[in-house]
Every structure is written in C-alpha cells, then in structure tokens.
Design an enzyme around this catalytic site. Structure first.
Site, short mmCIF file in Angstrom:
data_model
loop_
_atom_site.label_atom_id
_atom_site.label_comp_id
_atom_site.label_asym_id
_atom_site.label_seq_id
_atom_site.Cartn_x
_atom_site.Cartn_y
_atom_site.Cartn_z
CG HIS A 1 2.41 -5.27 -2.12
ND1 HIS A 1 2.64 -5.10 -0.77
CD2 HIS A 1 3.34 -4.52 -2.77
CE1 HIS A 1 3.65 -4.27 -0.61
NE2 HIS A 1 4.10 -3.91 -1.80
CE LYS B 1 8.22 -4.36 2.29
NZ LYS B 1 7.48 -4.53 1.05
CG HIS C 1 4.70 2.15 -4.24
ND1 HIS C 1 5.68 1.59 -3.47
CD2 HIS C 1 4.14 3.12 -3.47
CE1 HIS C 1 5.72 2.19 -2.28
NE2 HIS C 1 4.79 3.13 -2.26
#
Length: 145
Positions: free
Chosen positions: A37, A64, A138
C-alpha cells in the site's frame, strides 16, 4: 583485542535468539503493508501506473481485485497509529486526521490470471488502518471518507 570481543559477540548472537516471535511477526506485517500500500513518489497515477505497480509488488498472481496505494511519508502514515495524525475508528481501526493522496487500482477483465489489467482512480481522502505495536498492518479499502 580480538579475544575481548568474543564474549560480546556471543551475547549479541544469543540476544538475537531470544527476540520475541511476535516482534518479528509485527515487523513482517508492517513490511507487507508497505509493500502492498505504500508509494511515496508515484509516477503517473494512471492505468499504466497501476499495472506496473501491481506487477512490481507481486499482487498479480492471481490478479488482486482492488488495491490502494497511499502517497505520503512513512512517518505520516505511522502517525495515524498515534494521536498525532489519527483517532480511533470502530473497534480495531484508526482514521487519519488528514487526507492522503491515494491511487486505487481496480482489476478489469474476466480472468484472475495474468496479464492483469487495472483501472486507476486517483484522489485525496482520509485513510483507515489497523495498527499493531505502533505500525500500520492493514488498510481498510471498504470505507471512503
């Protein structure tokens, strides 16, 4: 001189053996978060950017479905885990106080096998993350603010 270093080296090596496994796991989760990310200086932020970055970061086997890249400094993203740039959000998450530049890559096409094609959407928004031991692990991509 060399003989004097022997006990120090032994203590150092033994110290590595007693590093808590959870610390090593947390580092792995933070590194994984950065791989998936984080991109401080994006080039383009278009479809080609997404296709290149998704492939480069190993997110294309299988393709993904959705991935968001956050464009900021590591310290500004980590600060969300503290009160400097984040506040509690729900039970286990934190939301950034400031907006970040982001690029979201969505898989287009029928097959989940490479070559993967992506559509880019760039913008600016607050991000929601989960933290462990002061580091992001996350990114919640289901909520947009």
């Amino acid at each position: 001189m060399v003989m004097g270093l022997g006990p120090l080296v032994l203590i150092f090596v033994l110290g590595l053996g007693v590093t808590p496994p959870t610390l090593a796991q947390d580092d792995y989760r933070y590194i994984r978060f950065l791989t998936q990310h984080y991109d401080a200086n994006p080039t383009g932020r278009n479809d080609r950017y997404c296709e290149t970055m998704m492939r480069r970061r190993g997110l294309t086997s299988p393709c993904k479905d959705t991935n968001t890249f956050v464009h900021g400094t590591k310290s500004s993203i980590k600060a969300i885990c503290e009160d400097k740039n984040g506040e509690p959000y729900g039970a286990n998450f934190r939301i950034s106080k400031s907006a970040f530049q982001v690029t979201t890559c969505k898989h287009v096409g029928g097959s989940s096998r490479p070559p993967c094609r992506y559509r880019a959407t760039s913008g600016s928004r607050k991000i929601i993350i989960a933290c462990e031991n002061g580091s992001p692990v996350h990114l919640d991509e289901s909520v947009f603010h």
